[in-house]
Design an enzyme around this catalytic site. Structure first.
Site, PDB file in Angstrom:
ATOM      1  N   ASN A 172      -2.015   0.235   7.130  1.00 14.11           N
ATOM      2  CA  ASN A 172      -1.590  -1.116   7.525  1.00 14.11           C
ATOM      3  C   ASN A 172      -0.791  -1.868   6.464  1.00 14.11           C
ATOM      4  O   ASN A 172      -0.790  -3.094   6.416  1.00 14.11           O
ATOM      5  CB  ASN A 172      -2.779  -1.932   8.061  1.00 14.11           C
ATOM      6  CG  ASN A 172      -3.837  -2.192   7.007  1.00 14.11           C
ATOM      7  OD1 ASN A 172      -3.708  -1.747   5.867  1.00 14.11           O
ATOM      8  ND2 ASN A 172      -4.874  -2.931   7.373  1.00 14.11           N
ATOM      9  N   LYS A 186       0.816  -1.215   0.000  1.00 13.50           N
ATOM     10  CA  LYS A 186       0.000   0.000   0.000  1.00 13.50           C
ATOM     11  C   LYS A 186       0.855   1.272   0.000  1.00 13.50           C
ATOM     12  O   LYS A 186       2.067   1.225   0.269  1.00 13.50           O
ATOM     13  CB  LYS A 186      -0.942  -0.031   1.212  1.00 13.50           C
ATOM     14  CG  LYS A 186      -2.008  -1.141   1.142  1.00 13.50           C
ATOM     15  CD  LYS A 186      -2.940  -1.072   2.353  1.00 13.50           C
ATOM     16  CE  LYS A 186      -4.038  -2.108   2.304  1.00 13.50           C
ATOM     17  NZ  LYS A 186      -4.961  -1.992   3.451  1.00 13.50           N
TER      18      LYS A 186
END
Ligand SMILES: Nc1nc2c(ncn2[C@@H]2O[C@H](COP(=O)(O)OP(=O)(O)O)[C@@H](O)[C@H]2O)c(=O)[nH]1
Ligand SMILES: [Mg+2]
Length: 150
Positions: A112, A9
């Site tokens: 996360n 991410k």
């Protein structure tokens, strides 16, 4: 052999953790069959996270995942979906086991580090959303027999 989709991410890309995350997955013995760096469009983000449309964090999630490039990978291995989920750790990094990627690198649910498909069915759907068939490479590694018995 099972395949799964991973996204590294924007937080991990911005923090310079691409290599560390890929290293953890390679150490697990998973084979990389596709890999690219992309910027996710709003449309793709909304489709990828469609299950969360009604959640209060949805807007923030879409704006986060589109805020910077991500690295998309298809990984192959025995039970790859579950193997990757356990290597990632719990969704909330504050609850994730030490030794997992989220448990070692993150603090907050909204930052996360990594996405991994949650079932073989969603893996198939997610892989085809991010990659075309021609992007997925079939190849043998000499060490595969040292990772998987047969
Ligand atoms: N800010 C925030 N983000 C969340 C929350 N729950 C889930 N998310 C985000 O939405 C993503 C998708 O959620 P989910 O599929 O349940 O978790 P995952 O499969 O472990 O990634 C998570 O990885 C988080 O980035 C939440 O309660 N708050
Ligand atoms: Mg999920």
């Amino acid at each position: 052999m099972e395949r799964t989709l991973v996204l590294i991410k924007p937080d991990a890309v911005q923090r310079g953790l691409i290599g560390q995350v890929i290293t953890r997955l390679e150490y697990r013995g998973l084979k990389i069959v596709a890999l690219k760096i992309i910027r996710i469009s709003e449309e793709l983000a909304e489709e990828h996270y469609a299950a969360h449309t009604d959640k209060p964090f949805f807007k923030g999630l879409v704006s986060f995942i589109t805020s910077s490039p991500v690295v998309a990978l298809v990984l192959e291995g025995k039970g790859a979906v579950g193997l990757v989920r356990r290597t990632m750790g719990a969704t909330d990094p504050s609850q994730a086991d030490l030794g997992s990627i989220r448990g070692d690198f993150a603090q907050d649910m909204g930052r996360n580090i990594i996405h991994g498909s949650d079932s073989p069915e969603s893996a198939r759907e997610e892989i085809s959303r991010f990659f075309s068939d021609g992007d997925l490479l079939d190849y043998d590694r000499d060490l595969d027999g040292w990772i998987i018995e047969s």
